[in-house]
Design a protein around this motif. Structure first.
Motif, PDB file in Angstrom:
ATOM      1  N   THR A 146      -0.290   4.094  -4.769  1.00 11.59           N
ATOM      2  CA  THR A 146       1.013   3.497  -4.485  1.00 11.59           C
ATOM      3  C   THR A 146       1.304   2.325  -5.411  1.00 11.59           C
ATOM      4  N   ASP A 147       2.565   1.956  -5.430  1.00 10.68           N
ATOM      5  CA  ASP A 147       3.004   0.794  -6.184  1.00 10.68           C
ATOM      6  C   ASP A 147       2.278  -0.457  -5.687  1.00 10.68           C
ATOM      7  N   HIS A 148       2.087  -0.541  -4.377  1.00  8.94           N
ATOM      8  CA  HIS A 148       1.362  -1.668  -3.790  1.00  8.94           C
ATOM      9  C   HIS A 148      -0.056  -1.729  -4.347  1.00  8.94           C
ATOM     10  N   ALA A 149      -0.737  -0.585  -4.417  1.00  5.25           N
ATOM     11  CA  ALA A 149      -2.115  -0.536  -4.912  1.00  5.25           C
ATOM     12  C   ALA A 149      -2.199  -0.968  -6.372  1.00  5.25           C
ATOM     13  N   ALA A 163       5.826   3.796   8.263  1.00  7.27           N
ATOM     14  CA  ALA A 163       4.505   3.439   8.801  1.00  7.27           C
ATOM     15  C   ALA A 163       3.631   2.827   7.720  1.00  7.27           C
ATOM     16  N   TYR A 164       3.696   3.357   6.502  1.00  6.06           N
ATOM     17  CA  TYR A 164       2.904   2.796   5.412  1.00  6.06           C
ATOM     18  C   TYR A 164       3.364   1.371   5.101  1.00  6.06           C
ATOM     19  N   GLU A 165       4.648   1.180   5.035  1.00 11.56           N
ATOM     20  CA  GLU A 165       5.191  -0.154   4.751  1.00 11.56           C
ATOM     21  C   GLU A 165       4.718  -1.152   5.820  1.00 11.56           C
ATOM     22  N   ALA A 166       4.744  -0.726   7.077  1.00 10.96           N
ATOM     23  CA  ALA A 166       4.284  -1.589   8.165  1.00 10.96           C
ATOM     24  C   ALA A 166       2.790  -1.898   8.022  1.00 10.96           C
ATOM     25  N   MET A 179       7.362  -7.170  -4.725  1.00  8.87           N
ATOM     26  CA  MET A 179       7.367  -6.422  -5.975  1.00  8.87           C
ATOM     27  C   MET A 179       6.937  -4.965  -5.769  1.00  8.87           C
ATOM     28  N   SER A 180       6.605  -4.560  -4.542  1.00  8.95           N
ATOM     29  CA  SER A 180       6.131  -3.203  -4.291  1.00  8.95           C
ATOM     30  C   SER A 180       7.238  -2.331  -3.737  1.00  8.95           C
ATOM     31  N   THR A 181       7.174  -1.063  -4.057  1.00  8.05           N
ATOM     32  CA  THR A 181       8.175  -0.114  -3.609  1.00  8.05           C
ATOM     33  C   THR A 181       7.498   1.006  -2.827  1.00  8.05           C
ATOM     34  N   VAL A 182       8.163   1.426  -1.756  1.00  4.07           N
ATOM     35  CA  VAL A 182       7.718   2.552  -0.949  1.00  4.07           C
ATOM     36  C   VAL A 182       8.846   3.577  -1.001  1.00  4.07           C
TER      37      VAL A 182
END
Length: 157
Positions: free
Chosen positions: A59-62, A150-153, A31-34
């Motif tokens: 971020t969307d993840h946060a 790199a963030y996605e990883a 459900m997160s986008t980078v």
């Protein structure tokens, strides 16, 4: 359909042409986008560079990990922030979390809308949920930030 609308809205807010497909620029993790072209911190803040001004948000993840955001504390315009130092707080129904500045400089704008509508962070972490704009003092600090890949990883670990 929703992803296409999100891509168009994100493109407009990031100053990109909205008639160009962002499909290659958006990487979806569950459900997160980078978003490609932004810089990221391991602590889940993003930075959009526009000349010597940097727009900052979480971020969307946060926001997904935090849950429903109910309060956002931001710095005052004119104050100084330092890279990797706390500049504010985001409170959700789950927890409170410090927010860190990706760069050093003077705060030239804050998202006043978040005072009355903190849920904008959940609705559009990269759009209406931005937090502050900083006139950076040391562009070399950007080199310490991650690109989207790199963030996605880092989120996968």
């Amino acid at each position: 359909m929703a992803l296409r609308q999100f891509a168009r809205q994100s493109a407009r807010s990031l100053g990109l042409r909205s008639d160009v497909s962002l499909a290659p620029a958006l990487a979806t993790r569950g459900m997160s986008t980078v978003i490609e072209g932004l810089k990221y911190m391991a602590s889940h803040e993003w930075a959009k560079v526009d000349g010597d001004t940097v727009t900052v948000g979480i971020t969307d993840h946060a926001q997904a990990e935090l849950g429903d955001v109910v309060y956002v504390e931001l710095p005052e315009v004119g104050s100084q922030v330092s890279a990797k130092s706390t500049f504010g707080v985001v409170e959700s129904v789950k927890a409170a979390s410090d927010v860190y500045s990706p760069i050093s400089g003077e705060v030239v704008a804050v998202n006043e809308d978040l005072a009355d509508s903190p849920g904008k962070v959940n609705e559009g972490a990269y759009t209406d949920g931005w937090m502050m704009k900083v006139k950076m003092t040391d562009p070399k600090e950007l080199d310490a930030l991650m690109d989207a890949k790199a963030y996605e990883a880092s989120c996968d670990h």
